[in-house]
Design a protein around this motif. Sequence first.
Motif, PDB file in Angstrom:
ATOM      1  N   UNK A  97       0.652  -1.226  -0.032  1.00  0.00           N
ATOM      2  CA  UNK A  97       0.122  -0.049  -0.087  1.00  0.00           C
ATOM      3  C   UNK A  97       0.894   1.261  -0.114  1.00  0.00           C
ATOM      4  N   UNK A  98       1.995   1.221   0.746  1.00  0.00           N
ATOM      5  CA  UNK A  98       2.724   2.287   0.702  1.00  0.00           C
ATOM      6  C   UNK A  98       3.604   2.789  -0.486  1.00  0.00           C
ATOM      7  N   UNK A  99       3.851   1.362  -1.049  1.00  0.00           N
ATOM      8  CA  UNK A  99       4.419   1.532  -2.455  1.00  0.00           C
ATOM      9  C   UNK A  99       3.328   2.064  -3.498  1.00  0.00           C
ATOM     10  N   UNK A 100       2.165   1.830  -3.494  1.00  0.00           N
ATOM     11  CA  UNK A 100       1.403   2.440  -4.511  1.00  0.00           C
ATOM     12  C   UNK A 100       1.229   3.724  -4.344  1.00  0.00           C
ATOM     13  N   UNK A 101       1.096   4.273  -2.829  1.00  0.00           N
ATOM     14  CA  UNK A 101       1.230   5.663  -2.636  1.00  0.00           C
ATOM     15  C   UNK A 101       2.319   6.308  -3.181  1.00  0.00           C
ATOM     16  N   UNK A 102       3.524   5.790  -3.115  1.00  0.00           N
ATOM     17  CA  UNK A 102       4.790   6.201  -3.477  1.00  0.00           C
ATOM     18  C   UNK A 102       4.840   6.372  -4.858  1.00  0.00           C
ATOM     19  N   UNK A 103       4.201   5.660  -5.757  1.00  0.00           N
ATOM     20  CA  UNK A 103       3.951   5.772  -7.144  1.00  0.00           C
ATOM     21  C   UNK A 103       2.793   6.779  -7.544  1.00  0.00           C
ATOM     22  N   UNK A 104       1.636   6.925  -6.627  1.00  0.00           N
ATOM     23  CA  UNK A 104       0.621   7.709  -6.726  1.00  0.00           C
ATOM     24  C   UNK A 104       1.027   9.163  -7.632  1.00  0.00           C
ATOM     25  N   UNK A 105       1.826   9.894  -6.867  1.00  0.00           N
ATOM     26  CA  UNK A 105       2.266  11.218  -7.276  1.00  0.00           C
ATOM     27  C   UNK A 105       3.141  11.284  -8.640  1.00  0.00           C
ATOM     28  N   UNK A 106       4.064  10.462  -8.619  1.00  0.00           N
ATOM     29  CA  UNK A 106       4.623  10.653 -10.058  1.00  0.00           C
ATOM     30  C   UNK A 106       3.656  10.097 -11.289  1.00  0.00           C
ATOM     31  N   UNK A 107       3.007   9.042 -10.730  1.00  0.00           N
ATOM     32  CA  UNK A 107       1.933   8.626 -11.765  1.00  0.00           C
ATOM     33  C   UNK A 107       0.900   9.855 -12.420  1.00  0.00           C
ATOM     34  N   UNK A 108       0.540  10.602 -11.248  1.00  0.00           N
ATOM     35  CA  UNK A 108      -0.028  11.781 -11.796  1.00  0.00           C
ATOM     36  C   UNK A 108       0.523  12.834 -12.344  1.00  0.00           C
ATOM     37  N   UNK A 109       1.661  13.124 -12.157  1.00  0.00           N
ATOM     38  CA  UNK A 109       2.416  14.148 -12.654  1.00  0.00           C
ATOM     39  C   UNK A 109       2.730  13.808 -14.315  1.00  0.00           C
ATOM     40  N   UNK A 110       2.983  12.447 -14.297  1.00  0.00           N
ATOM     41  CA  UNK A 110       3.105  11.983 -15.789  1.00  0.00           C
ATOM     42  C   UNK A 110       1.826  12.336 -16.550  1.00  0.00           C
ATOM     43  N   UNK A 111       0.675  11.719 -16.043  1.00  0.00           N
ATOM     44  CA  UNK A 111      -0.349  11.981 -16.549  1.00  0.00           C
ATOM     45  C   UNK A 111      -0.784  13.577 -17.183  1.00  0.00           C
ATOM     46  N   UNK A 112      -0.239  14.326 -16.368  1.00  0.00           N
ATOM     47  CA  UNK A 112      -0.372  15.884 -16.449  1.00  0.00           C
ATOM     48  C   UNK A 112       0.542  16.137 -17.646  1.00  0.00           C
ATOM     49  N   UNK A 113       1.748  15.633 -17.546  1.00  0.00           N
ATOM     50  CA  UNK A 113       2.762  16.006 -18.674  1.00  0.00           C
ATOM     51  C   UNK A 113       2.531  15.260 -19.968  1.00  0.00           C
ATOM     52  N   UNK A 114       1.586  14.337 -20.068  1.00  0.00           N
ATOM     53  CA  UNK A 114       1.130  13.770 -21.247  1.00  0.00           C
ATOM     54  C   UNK A 114      -0.290  14.383 -21.779  1.00  0.00           C
ATOM     55  N   UNK A 115      -0.567  15.583 -20.940  1.00  0.00           N
ATOM     56  CA  UNK A 115      -1.679  16.288 -21.210  1.00  0.00           C
ATOM     57  C   UNK A 115      -3.182  15.653 -21.026  1.00  0.00           C
ATOM     58  N   UNK A 116      -3.095  14.721 -20.014  1.00  0.00           N
ATOM     59  CA  UNK A 116      -4.114  13.885 -19.975  1.00  0.00           C
ATOM     60  C   UNK A 116      -4.741  14.248 -18.478  1.00  0.00           C
ATOM     61  N   UNK A 117      -4.442  15.202 -17.979  1.00  0.00           N
ATOM     62  CA  UNK A 117      -5.019  15.921 -16.726  1.00  0.00           C
ATOM     63  C   UNK A 117      -4.583  17.530 -16.958  1.00  0.00           C
ATOM     64  N   UNK A 118      -5.626  18.332 -16.190  1.00  0.00           N
ATOM     65  CA  UNK A 118      -5.414  19.932 -16.258  1.00  0.00           C
ATOM     66  C   UNK A 118      -4.547  20.031 -15.130  1.00  0.00           C
ATOM     67  N   UNK A 119      -4.198  19.602 -14.133  1.00  0.00           N
ATOM     68  CA  UNK A 119      -3.335  19.848 -13.060  1.00  0.00           C
ATOM     69  C   UNK A 119      -2.503  18.946 -12.584  1.00  0.00           C
ATOM     70  N   UNK A 120      -1.324  18.963 -12.164  1.00  0.00           N
ATOM     71  CA  UNK A 120      -0.429  18.061 -12.003  1.00  0.00           C
ATOM     72  C   UNK A 120      -0.979  17.044 -10.826  1.00  0.00           C
ATOM     73  N   UNK A 121      -1.162  17.848  -9.776  1.00  0.00           N
ATOM     74  CA  UNK A 121      -1.552  17.119  -8.572  1.00  0.00           C
ATOM     75  C   UNK A 121      -2.844  17.932  -8.055  1.00  0.00           C
ATOM     76  N   UNK A 122      -4.058  17.022  -7.951  1.00  0.00           N
ATOM     77  CA  UNK A 122      -5.189  17.652  -7.410  1.00  0.00           C
ATOM     78  C   UNK A 122      -5.364  17.505  -5.996  1.00  0.00           C
ATOM     79  N   UNK A 123      -6.395  18.126  -5.176  1.00  0.00           N
ATOM     80  CA  UNK A 123      -6.569  17.867  -3.771  1.00  0.00           C
ATOM     81  C   UNK A 123      -6.844  16.450  -3.690  1.00  0.00           C
TER      82      UNK A 123
END
Length: 179
Positions: free
Chosen positions: A116-142
Amino acid sequence: MKNLLIILTILIFSIGFISGFIFINDFSKNYKGEKINQKLDIKFNFPFILTNNLKVIFLMLAGSITFGLSTFINLIYNGFNVGVLIGSTFQTNEPLKLILALILPHGIFEIPALLISAVAGFKIPYEITLYLLDKKEKPITEEDIKEFLKLALISIILIIIAAFVEVYITPKVANYLLT
């Protein structure tokens, strides 16, 4: 999304586990039955076990700022160690109930906490990657931060339970099953 991170986490841990299991089998073949005597100085008390386990959890969570690198390395390392532990027990012809008695009582909390902590550790980089690929409007949301914190809290609670069980319950279960 979460499924991808869970699959990735389990895959990386499994690669480490299989590598450790294979390594110990290959290692033991090179010694052709020679007994390897290794004395470990383990301080088996709650603060020591809890501190060590929390370090692992925080290194996993640090993947959120190391773009997953610390999470990846620690998943491989911990999977490898579990593989070596289980593989070495089989190599010494110890009974399966010994493996279960020494790992299962606290492992049912510790391994999920680790994953579970590993999933959390990958969560933020994953969200930033989505942002960089134009799949999200904001890199990290609330919502992303809330989910990260929820996963972090769950893993910390589980690791506290695991440390308690490892120190106070696992030895009793092992003694009961092995006598």
